[in-house]
Enzyme design. Sequence first.
Site, PDB file in Angstrom:
ATOM      1  N   HIS A 150      43.177 -21.704  17.114  1.00 31.75           N
ATOM      2  CA  HIS A 150      44.110 -21.243  18.406  1.00 31.75           C
ATOM      3  C   HIS A 150      44.452 -20.435  18.670  1.00 31.75           C
ATOM      4  CE1 HIS A 150      45.658 -22.700  22.283  1.00 31.75           C
ATOM      5  NE2 HIS A 150      47.235 -22.498  21.727  1.00 31.75           N
ATOM      6  N   ASP A 168      39.210 -23.403  17.733  1.00 28.49           N
ATOM      7  CA  ASP A 168      40.546 -23.562  18.763  1.00 28.49           C
ATOM      8  C   ASP A 168      40.483 -25.416  18.563  1.00 28.49           C
ATOM      9  OD1 ASP A 168      42.865 -24.807  19.915  1.00 28.49           O
ATOM     10  OD2 ASP A 168      42.019 -23.067  21.204  1.00 28.49           O
ATOM     11  N   SER A 205      46.271 -20.239  26.239  1.00 26.57           N
ATOM     12  CA  SER A 205      47.755 -21.696  26.450  1.00 26.57           C
ATOM     13  C   SER A 205      48.552 -21.970  27.052  1.00 26.57           C
ATOM     14  CB  SER A 205      48.228 -21.490  24.994  1.00 26.57           C
ATOM     15  OG  SER A 205      48.820 -22.758  23.836  1.00 26.57           O
TER      16      SER A 205
END
Length: 377
Positions: free
Chosen positions: A354, A321, A156
């Site tokens: 995610h 995601d 991320s």
Amino acid sequence: MPHTSAHSVGLVKPQVFHCAEPLALSCGKTLDQYTLMFESYGELNADASNAILICHALSGNHHAAGYHREGEKYPGWWDNAIGPGKPIDTDKFFVICCNNIGGCNGSTGPVSTNPDTGNVYGADFPLVTVRDWVNSQRQLMHHLGIQAWAAVTGGSLGGMQALQWSIDYPDELQHCICIASAPNLTAQNIAFNEVARQAITSDPDFCGGHYLLEGKRPASGLRLARMLGHITYLSDDAMGEKFGRKLQRDKIHYDYGSEFQVESYLRYQGDKFVDAFDANTYLLMTKALDYFDPASECDGGLSKALQATKAKYLVMSFTTDWRFQPNRSEEIVSALLDADKDVSYVEVESKSGHDAFLLDIPHYMDVFKAYLQRVEV
């Protein structure tokens, strides 16, 4: 005890790096000095060639693996990946993870004392960017006697830092491993961050960001921000499988309590986060996400921004995601290929959204481990 496992780094102790050199920030301000809280796992080899930097995401910190005390229930946030025999093998690598500038877990940030006033910084702490974090991490690297990283990695926002490292200091890392990340935020992602910030700043106890001086906390706003964020970290499949439409109580009560288990779960996550995180740090971290866009410095061309890089790349994404969709990772891969760089790409099947980058998914861990076994130290 969990920390006695042969695959755990065991008990670890946070360390403090105090840098007396000024750090010029992208916003035009300067930190005359700063502190980074960090942890290390494994041993640095004789020529300091086996070091890996772990970069944390929005709500992460320096505690990436192991345990801080006997009997502790949960290990560091990436313990699945770090340890003896794990993908980031501490029998082979010396692993560093630090709490970024602007954080609230020991590094200089909004909860630190402002030397100019003697009070906590609060809202006076300057905005920071991914590039600023990279520059501060580089000072820590030199302090530890490391001239180049064997690899820089993260998921991320951590993946964005790894990418920035490869752009800004191409001679100082061999491999860049970018996981569940993106070359910049979409308008939708910026919108989610803005709603979260508005929830915090509109809380009556926010006090213009100086709530600590007033003896208050914008708990309600931070709770809402975390609940919103948490929804985006999970996939519809994951939430459906875990909660469905299961009731929290025995029947519908026709009130505004937690009727459904998913409501109770989100409230719990929000409450837990309020006790562990600082609201100003949350604002800073989401802004750093919004600002990240290396292509913007090269007339919008990501391949041009990556032209001078020298690292080899592994890019990984996850099928469900929707915060950082696989096509965003594919944009990075495409730009690297256009720039004639060495890149491997894997899209991992997962129902977890995610947050999959934090989980022990066999295919994901196998690819991660296989790639790092190629890294020469």
